[in-house]
Enzyme design. Structure first.
Site, short mmCIF file in Angstrom:
data_model
loop_
_atom_site.label_atom_id
_atom_site.label_comp_id
_atom_site.label_asym_id
_atom_site.label_seq_id
_atom_site.Cartn_x
_atom_site.Cartn_y
_atom_site.Cartn_z
CD GLU A 45 -1.70 -2.26 1.46
OE1 GLU A 45 -0.46 -2.48 1.68
OE2 GLU A 45 -2.60 -3.41 1.17
CG HIS B 246 -10.78 -6.46 7.42
ND1 HIS B 246 -9.86 -7.09 8.17
CD2 HIS B 246 -10.31 -6.65 6.37
CE1 HIS B 246 -9.04 -7.76 7.42
NE2 HIS B 246 -9.36 -7.29 6.29
#
Ligand SMILES: Cc1ncc(C[n+]2csc(CCOP(=O)(O)OP(=O)(O)O)c2C)c(N)n1
Ligand SMILES: [Mg+2]
Lengths: 336, 326
Positions: free
Chosen positions: B60, B129
């Site tokens: 990322e 998450h």
């Protein structure tokens, strides 16, 4: 290790003097920075490049003006080699509005869109993926936009940065997509006070390219001709779409990490070894030996550069500071 | 008019902007062949090719840096965060380089970048998450933040975000992708910096955003028959906050309830309260009520998970308490 094979026959006088002049500019500029810092004209962290000039000059002078360069916080000399005027760099260090980053960036944040100089990245390794983005852009222009783009991006960083994930992540992407980029590691054996062998399980940085299927070479980073030659080969690969190359340039910084560093850890023997390999003196010797120029001609260059740097200081000194009402200017694209 | 699911509205926005401007490309994990974890980019690679729907390795921070370099040199990247939480790994590139580089470069470089993806508390996704990154990112200078909440605004806002010359963090919500709505055939763009007045009312202002908009609407089903008349504002723009719209509403209602899914500590609501203190303190007839997520990692267990975020019943209770019986 790549040793230069250049002989007087493949090095023209004008090229030799151009390399010499660029290295002298780097050295003289940095010495002046130290002086100005101690006189209170520049502030904050200032990382000087003395000793490493052959890398900046050898790589950047082999590039075309429309190629991209991406640097670190040790960026003054990369910016100068890329053609940003000494005035604009010095004024930035003085915090003036005439600086290349309008006085907003400072020593570690030099930028120039006009010169395709992407920065000036103050955090270790964060410029590596950004440089890959510029290289991706060139590929995209050629393959998606159908433009005739073949620029190469040269990305500079230190040995310390090669232990960071962004180094490995970006090498992977660059090799995967065959990006036109050259990773130039300036291995000066130190990351502030951390000796390279104390930080890296395998100290041979050029070997790390191979796991990505990328050529990696160790280069004598004190020999500008060796650096230039290795760069020319890497440029040829990149321009013809063959992808990235990693060059590990073995070099040394002649001063502390920054002007705030007491530099107590590096041994006198180590320093002496490298001082004896001063890249500017090495080129000087060759130029004279090969009869490419006379001592008087080299001294004339030294004097000329002295004037360039004096002029840069005067310009910076006389320039205005940013207007306080412009504090927010440049934050968003619509500000201008 | 034609019916679109939320994810197809986003897909249509990308498709239209990619067709309009060849410099626009999407990158991220599984955005190409796989079509995106929520199908927002489904089959677009067949139309635009693999360089414009760039499947990246799972890195990322570095692919965000790559997008920034591409944006600096003239392309218009759209990053999909497979889950917005993963962008914590890209925090350095987003904060230092997307956010600050234009400024530190003295205007040398523009960074037309969109970072979009699913966030928020889903169903039993566990703490990592279920994150709401807006509170982290609101401190970053030089970025804009937008939270879409309907298929209609998702499409219009994403198109505007892609055309904007600044970095825009674009929040979607994991539980909203299957909402359906009829969208106009003709092209439309929506402003990135304007709140949306969802319902006009006069006795209390309820400010919310993203999925909590639907919890507020659910609460209205109970409140309206009882005679309450709240004004509901969906912030849309999380940075900068549209304080003009909030202030104008307060001048009418003099009471404010904030309903947010991000955590209470240092959240968007906290910033709204501070901004009201600066500009509209005299408009208040009562202390501001803040319904925010509890300051705990989001638990897996359904009952505990529901406890961490505001529920419609909490909103009903807050309105009744603030206004008294009517
Ligand atoms: C992300 C990050 N961590 C730490 C620092 C502090 N720091 C600045 S330079 C440096 C050493 C870097 O060494 P190297 O990459 O070898 O480059 P050199 O300074 O030798 O040119 C460190 C630790 C930083 N600037 N950024
Ligand atoms: Mg080093």
């Amino acid at each position: 290790m790549v040793q230069a094979v250049a002989t007087p026959s493949d090095l023209s006088k004008s090229e030799a003097l151009l390399l010499y002049e660029d290295m002298v500019l780097g050295r003289t500029f940095e010495d002046k920075c130290a002086e100005m810092y101690y006189r209170g004209k520049m502030f904050g962290f200032v990382h000087l490049y003395n000793g490493q000039e052959a890398v900046s000059t050898g790589v950047i002078k082999a590039l075309r003006p429309d190629d991209y360069v991406c640097s670190t916080y040790r960026d003054h000399v990369h910016a100068l080699s890329k053609g940003i005027p000494a005035r604009a760099v010095m004024a930035e260090l003085f915090g003036k509005v005439t600086g290349c980053s309008k006085g907003r960036g400072g020593s570690m944040h030099l930028f120039s869109a006009e010169h395709n100089f992407l920065g000036g990245f103050a955090f270790v390794a964060e410029g590596i993926p950004v440089a890959a983005g510029a290289a991706f852009q060139t590929k995209y222009r050629r393959e998606v936009l159908g433009e005739n783009a073949d620029q190469v991006t040269a990305c500079f960083f230190g040995d310390g940065a090669t232990n960071n994930g962004q180094f490995f992540e970006t090498l992977n992407m660059a090799a995967l997509w065959k990006l036109p980029i050259i990773f130039v590691v300036e291995n000066n054996n130190w990351a502030i006070g951390m000796a390279h062998p104390r930080a890296a399980a395998d100290t041979r940085i050029h070997k790390k390219a191979a796991v990505f299927g990328m050529p990696g070479q160790e280069v004598d980073g004190m020999d500008v001709l060796a650096v230039r030659q290795a760069t020319q080969e890497a440029i040829a690969r990149a321009r013809s779409g063959e992808g990235p190359t990693l060059l590990e340039c073995m070099t040394y910084r002649f001063r502390g990490h920054s002007l705030a560093d007491p530099d107590e850890l590096r041994s006198p023997q180590e320093k002496e070894y490298w001082f004896a390999r001063d890249p500017i003196k090495l080129l000087q010797v060759k130029i004279l030996e090969w009869g490419l120029a006379t001592q008087a001609e080299l001294e004339a260059i030294d004097r000329k550069i002295q004037l360039v740097v004096e002029d840069a200081v005067q310009f910076a000194d006389e320039s205005l500071e940013p207007d306080p009402k412009d504090l927010y200017l440049y934050q968003f694209a619509e500000d201008e | 008019m034609a019916e679109y699911t939320f994810f197809n509205a986003l897909r249509a926005a990308l498709d239209e902007e990619m067709a309009r401007d060849a410099r626009v490309f999407v990158l991220g994990e599984d955005v190409g062949h796989y079509g995106g974890s929520y199908k927002v980019t489904k089959d677009l690679y067949k139309k635009y090719g693999e360089l414009r729907l760039l499947d990246t390795p799972i890195c990322e921070n570095s692919f965000t840096g790559l997008a920034i370099g591409a944006a600096m040199t003239g392309l218009r990247p759209v990053i999909e965060g497979m889950n917005m939480g993963f962008l914590l790994l890209a925090f350095n590139q987003i904060a230092n380089n997307a956010g600050m580089l234009r400024y530190t470069s003295g205007g040398n470089f523009k960074i037309p970048l969109v970072v979009r993806g699913p966030g928020g508390v889903g169903r039993n996704l566990g703490a990592e998450h279920s994150q709401r990154l807006e509170a982290y990112f609101q401190n970053v200078p030089g970025i804009k933040m937008v939270a879409c909440s309907t298929p209609y605004n998702a499409k219009g806002l994403l198109k505007s975000a892609i055309r904007d010359d600044n970095p825009v963090i674009f929040f979607e919500h994991v539980l909203l992708y299957n909402l359906k709505e009829n969208l106009p055939e003709e092209e439309y763009l929506l402003p990135l910096d304007k709140a949306e007045i969802v319902r006009r009312g006069k006795d209390v202002t309820i400010v919310t955003y993203s999925r909590m908009r639907y919890h507020v609407l659910k609460a209205l089903e109970t409140l309206l028959p009882k005679g309450y008349d709240p004004e509901v504002i969906d912030l849309i723009s999380l940075k900068p906050l549209d304080m003009d719209t909030i202030g104008a509403s307060l001048q009418k209602t003099h009471r404010l309830i904030i309903v947010e899914e991000d955590m209470r500590c240092g959240g968007i609501g906290a910033e709204i309260i501070a901004s009201i203190n600066d500009r509209f303190f005299d408009e208040l007839d009562a202390p501001i009520v803040r319904l925010a997520a509890k300051d705990v990692p989001t638990p897996y267990n359904t009952r505990l998970e529901n406890l961490t975020i505001p529920q419609p019943a909490d909103i009903v209770a807050a309105v009744e308490e603030l206004l008294g019986g009517s």
